[in-house]
Design an enzyme around this catalytic site. Structure first.
Site, PDB file in Angstrom:
ATOM      1  N   LYS A  17     -17.114 -44.948  -1.254  1.00  0.00           N
ATOM      2  CA  LYS A  17     -17.570 -45.613  -2.480  1.00  0.00           C
ATOM      3  C   LYS A  17     -16.702 -45.218  -3.662  1.00  0.00           C
ATOM      4  O   LYS A  17     -16.230 -46.072  -4.423  1.00  0.00           O
ATOM      5  CB  LYS A  17     -19.023 -45.193  -2.771  1.00  0.00           C
ATOM      6  CG  LYS A  17     -19.524 -45.548  -4.161  1.00  0.00           C
ATOM      7  CD  LYS A  17     -20.954 -45.091  -4.371  1.00  0.00           C
ATOM      8  CE  LYS A  17     -21.085 -43.679  -4.886  1.00  0.00           C
ATOM      9  NZ  LYS A  17     -20.794 -43.502  -6.319  1.00  0.00           N
ATOM     10  N   ASN A  18     -16.474 -43.905  -3.793  1.00  0.00           N
ATOM     11  CA  ASN A  18     -15.779 -43.413  -4.981  1.00  0.00           C
ATOM     12  C   ASN A  18     -14.294 -43.761  -4.991  1.00  0.00           C
ATOM     13  O   ASN A  18     -13.617 -43.548  -5.990  1.00  0.00           O
ATOM     14  CB  ASN A  18     -15.963 -41.897  -5.114  1.00  0.00           C
ATOM     15  CG  ASN A  18     -17.385 -41.552  -5.525  1.00  0.00           C
ATOM     16  OD1 ASN A  18     -18.168 -42.443  -5.865  1.00  0.00           O
ATOM     17  ND2 ASN A  18     -17.722 -40.278  -5.484  1.00  0.00           N
ATOM     18  N   ARG A  89     -22.045 -46.321 -13.577  1.00  0.00           N
ATOM     19  CA  ARG A  89     -21.151 -45.588 -14.465  1.00  0.00           C
ATOM     20  C   ARG A  89     -19.676 -45.783 -14.117  1.00  0.00           C
ATOM     21  O   ARG A  89     -18.809 -45.756 -14.986  1.00  0.00           O
ATOM     22  CB  ARG A  89     -21.520 -44.110 -14.412  1.00  0.00           C
ATOM     23  CG  ARG A  89     -20.871 -43.326 -15.495  1.00  0.00           C
ATOM     24  CD  ARG A  89     -21.279 -41.884 -15.459  1.00  0.00           C
ATOM     25  NE  ARG A  89     -20.837 -41.234 -16.673  1.00  0.00           N
ATOM     26  CZ  ARG A  89     -19.624 -40.763 -16.849  1.00  0.00           C
ATOM     27  NH1 ARG A  89     -18.731 -40.867 -15.892  1.00  0.00           N
ATOM     28  NH2 ARG A  89     -19.282 -40.209 -17.994  1.00  0.00           N
ATOM     29  N   ASP A 113     -27.272 -39.970 -17.509  1.00  0.00           N
ATOM     30  CA  ASP A 113     -27.858 -40.506 -16.287  1.00  0.00           C
ATOM     31  C   ASP A 113     -28.582 -39.385 -15.564  1.00  0.00           C
ATOM     32  O   ASP A 113     -28.701 -38.276 -16.071  1.00  0.00           O
ATOM     33  CB  ASP A 113     -26.824 -41.220 -15.410  1.00  0.00           C
ATOM     34  CG  ASP A 113     -25.740 -40.284 -14.904  1.00  0.00           C
ATOM     35  OD1 ASP A 113     -25.976 -39.074 -14.872  1.00  0.00           O
ATOM     36  OD2 ASP A 113     -24.677 -40.784 -14.539  1.00  0.00           O
TER      37      ASP A 113
HETATM   38  C1  UD1 Z   1     -16.871 -38.615  -9.769  1.00  0.00           C
HETATM   39  C2  UD1 Z   1     -17.702 -39.230  -8.679  1.00  0.00           C
HETATM   40  C3  UD1 Z   1     -18.950 -38.415  -8.420  1.00  0.00           C
HETATM   41  C4  UD1 Z   1     -18.558 -36.987  -8.106  1.00  0.00           C
HETATM   42  C5  UD1 Z   1     -17.689 -36.421  -9.242  1.00  0.00           C
HETATM   43  C6  UD1 Z   1     -17.193 -35.017  -9.006  1.00  0.00           C
HETATM   44  C7  UD1 Z   1     -17.295 -41.594  -8.858  1.00  0.00           C
HETATM   45  C8  UD1 Z   1     -17.831 -42.930  -9.161  1.00  0.00           C
HETATM   46  N1  UD1 Z   1     -18.107 -40.569  -9.069  1.00  0.00           N
HETATM   47  O1  UD1 Z   1     -17.653 -38.664 -10.966  1.00  0.00           O
HETATM   48  O2  UD1 Z   1     -19.665 -38.959  -7.319  1.00  0.00           O
HETATM   49  O3  UD1 Z   1     -19.719 -36.207  -7.952  1.00  0.00           O
HETATM   50  O4  UD1 Z   1     -16.542 -37.279  -9.429  1.00  0.00           O
HETATM   51  O5  UD1 Z   1     -16.470 -34.949  -7.828  1.00  0.00           O
HETATM   52  O6  UD1 Z   1     -16.171 -41.429  -8.415  1.00  0.00           O
HETATM   53  N2  UD1 Z   1     -16.631 -34.539 -18.043  1.00  0.00           N
HETATM   54  C9  UD1 Z   1     -16.534 -34.371 -19.389  1.00  0.00           C
HETATM   55  N3  UD1 Z   1     -15.770 -35.232 -20.110  1.00  0.00           N
HETATM   56  C10 UD1 Z   1     -15.115 -36.280 -19.533  1.00  0.00           C
HETATM   57  C11 UD1 Z   1     -15.233 -36.462 -18.135  1.00  0.00           C
HETATM   58  C12 UD1 Z   1     -16.003 -35.573 -17.404  1.00  0.00           C
HETATM   59  O7  UD1 Z   1     -17.118 -33.452 -19.951  1.00  0.00           O
HETATM   60  O8  UD1 Z   1     -14.433 -37.024 -20.248  1.00  0.00           O
HETATM   61  C13 UD1 Z   1     -17.473 -33.600 -17.256  1.00  0.00           C
HETATM   62  C14 UD1 Z   1     -18.724 -34.279 -16.728  1.00  0.00           C
HETATM   63  O9  UD1 Z   1     -19.740 -34.220 -17.677  1.00  0.00           O
HETATM   64  C15 UD1 Z   1     -19.028 -33.448 -15.505  1.00  0.00           C
HETATM   65  C16 UD1 Z   1     -17.668 -32.977 -15.028  1.00  0.00           C
HETATM   66  O10 UD1 Z   1     -16.775 -33.188 -16.098  1.00  0.00           O
HETATM   67  O11 UD1 Z   1     -19.789 -32.326 -15.863  1.00  0.00           O
HETATM   68  C17 UD1 Z   1     -17.171 -33.701 -13.793  1.00  0.00           C
HETATM   69  O12 UD1 Z   1     -16.983 -35.067 -14.066  1.00  0.00           O
HETATM   70  P1  UD1 Z   1     -15.914 -35.982 -13.350  1.00  0.00           P
HETATM   71  O13 UD1 Z   1     -15.023 -35.148 -12.478  1.00  0.00           O
HETATM   72  O14 UD1 Z   1     -15.284 -36.846 -14.379  1.00  0.00           O
HETATM   73  O15 UD1 Z   1     -16.803 -36.862 -12.393  1.00  0.00           O
HETATM   74  P2  UD1 Z   1     -16.968 -38.431 -12.382  1.00  0.00           P
HETATM   75  O16 UD1 Z   1     -15.614 -39.072 -12.376  1.00  0.00           O
HETATM   76  O17 UD1 Z   1     -17.957 -38.845 -13.405  1.00  0.00           O
END
Ligand code: UD1
Length: 427
Positions: A17-18, A89, A113
């Site tokens: 999915k991701n 998201r 979320d």
């Molecule tokens: C993606 C995956 C999710 C997975 C996660 C970590 C998808 C659709 N989702 O989510 O299933 O669990 O990677 O492997 O691919 N953060 C910030 N600022 C930002 C971006 C992120 O503070 O601009 C923080 C988030 O709040 C979180 C952490 O970084 O605490 C990890 O986020 P991130 O690695 O970006 O995960 P996603 O891409 O949202």
């Protein structure tokens, strides 16, 4: 002894999915028809298809064949509505491609979320480094680069998966070279980089912490196969470990599950890796294992709820630590309803294994939490009813069907979404 079902047999996972969602967004970068294969038949793919249609693309999904064909026009829309971003998201991954292609993107800010607040600051900072002007306007993140993006050195404060992806997709059409440090190293990033390279992009170092992108003037549409879903595969691997089962999971690169398989082995499972598959044979009762989620190659946060379930029925006590998302211990509270001994303190959950769980109605709050509670239901005496299994459809094409094919007694009701899981003790 645990009362409950034992999962045994073979199961195949499809594309991640991701990865699929990001590859669909990346298709925006090239005019013409991009074809993706091994695409999972899940709700989120349908939502991304709708988003791309609203941006002007034609999207045809052949569910039986697992293909999605995306025809991308010269002129694209640039707005991702709140309605869709709120529903999923991952919609924010159109941000990078749109600003690269149109010089303008306005993408709704998703808001909090069920797994904690997830910022967009790293996405915004990355695009700003590439020369975009970024601001929030009436709930939308607006990125403008009317004269195009320019490559730059970027150091991420945290190896965010989503920010790494958005920056790669923007940098690939920027003028000059982008050096992205502290990049996320997830296999889905490697998959995206491989698609971008096949499209004619210059991307080096994906899978390491430093990715170098040299921008090109345009990309061309290609066909690409989505990598196997390591989190879905890990789910069934945990299923075998938790139920004392024996499951061969096909369709995944075992390298992508290395730390997970190490944890299962530590918990007493026998793990045999094969080419594109892994076989896990669970012990009569697992041993408790400490788990701490981290960016790849660390233990994936998506499988953390399953570690809670395993430890709930394990011999001994273990600490499960969540380092990626705040508030991702909803599963712990629901497991307590099944009789598990779980104490949550901030980012830590201390789990003392119990000989048995006892079935009860519980609520799954997201894809993985709901799936993990279903597995808990398999080892709980009596009937467990998981409300919220609609979430499961967002991540697994046919979770109940797969579990049934492995010998579990699981049924689902669509309205209201409920799974009934009689444990063996009742049968
Ligand atoms: C993606 C995956 C999710 C997975 C996660 C970590 C998808 C659709 N989702 O989510 O299933 O669990 O990677 O492997 O691919 N953060 C910030 N600022 C930002 C971006 C992120 O503070 O601009 C923080 C988030 O709040 C979180 C952490 O970084 O605490 C990890 O986020 P991130 O690695 O970006 O995960 P996603 O891409 O949202």
């Amino acid at each position: 002894m645990l009362g409950g079902a034992r999962l045994a047999g073979e199961v195949a996972v499809v594309g991640a999915k991701n990865s699929a969602l990001k590859l669909m967004a990346a298709a925006l970068l090239a005019v013409g028809e991009t074809t993706l294969t091994n695409v999972p038949d899940i709700v989120d793919v349908t939502i991304m298809a709708e988003l791309l249609r609203r941006l002007g693309c034609t999207v045809q999904q052949d569910v039986a064949a697992g293909t999605v064909r995306l025809s991308v026009p010269e002129q694209l829309g640039h707005r991702a509505d709140y309605e869709l971003v709120r529903a999923m998201r991952a919609s924010i991954s159109v941000l990078g491609p749109l600003v690269a292609r149109c010089g303008l993107a306005d993408v709704a800010v998703p808001g909090g979320d069920a797994i904690g607040s997830r910022g967009l600051d790293l996405h915004a900072a990355g695009l700003t480094r590439l020369g975009a002007k970024v601001h929030i306007d009436h709930g939308y993140l607006v990125a403008q680069a009317p004269d195009g993006l320019v490559g730059a050195p970027i150091a991420l404060e945290f190896p965010s998966v989503g920010a790494t992806e958005n920056i790669l997709m923007a940098a690939v059409l920027a003028r000059g070279t982008t050096i992205l440090d502290n990049a996320a190293r997830e296999p889905e990033i490697v998959d995206l980089a491989q698609l971008l390279q096949a499209m004619g992009g210059h991307v080096e170092g994906a899978g390491t912490s430093t990715i170098v992108v040299t921008g090109v003037g345009e990309l061309h549409a290609v066909e690409h196969r989505v990598i196997g879903d390591r989190v879905a595969a890990g789910t069934y691997a945990f299923g075998a470990a938790i139920t004392g089962g024996d499951v061969l999971v096909r369709g995944v690169d075992p390298q992508h599950l290395r730390i997970v398989l190490d944890a299962l082995r530590e918990g007493g499972s026998q793990v045999r890796r094969q080419e594109g598959a892994v076989r896990v044979t669970g012990p009569a009762r697992p041993r408790a294992v400490d788990v701490a989620t981290l960016p790849f190659p660390g233990f994936p946060t998506g499988l953390q709820p399953f570690a809670l379930v395993l430890n709930s029925v394990a011999d001994g006590s273990a600490m499960v630590t969540e380092n990626m998302f705040e508030a991702r211990f909803h599963t712990a509270q629901e497991l307590a309803r099944l009789g598990a001994d779980v104490r949550v303190d901030g980012h830590h959950a201390l789990v003392r294994g119990r000989e048995r769980l006892s079935g009860a109605p519980v609520v799954g709050s997201d894809i993985r939490a709901a799936a993990a509670l279903v597995l808990a239901g398999l080892v709980a005496e009596g009937v467990t009813t998981v409300e919220g299994v609609a979430h499961v459809r967002r991540g697994y094409p046919d979770f109940a069907g797969d579990l049934r094919s492995l010998g579990a007694d699981v049924s689902t009701e669509v309205v209201p979404p409920v799974a009934l899981l009689p444990g063996r003790a009742q049968r």
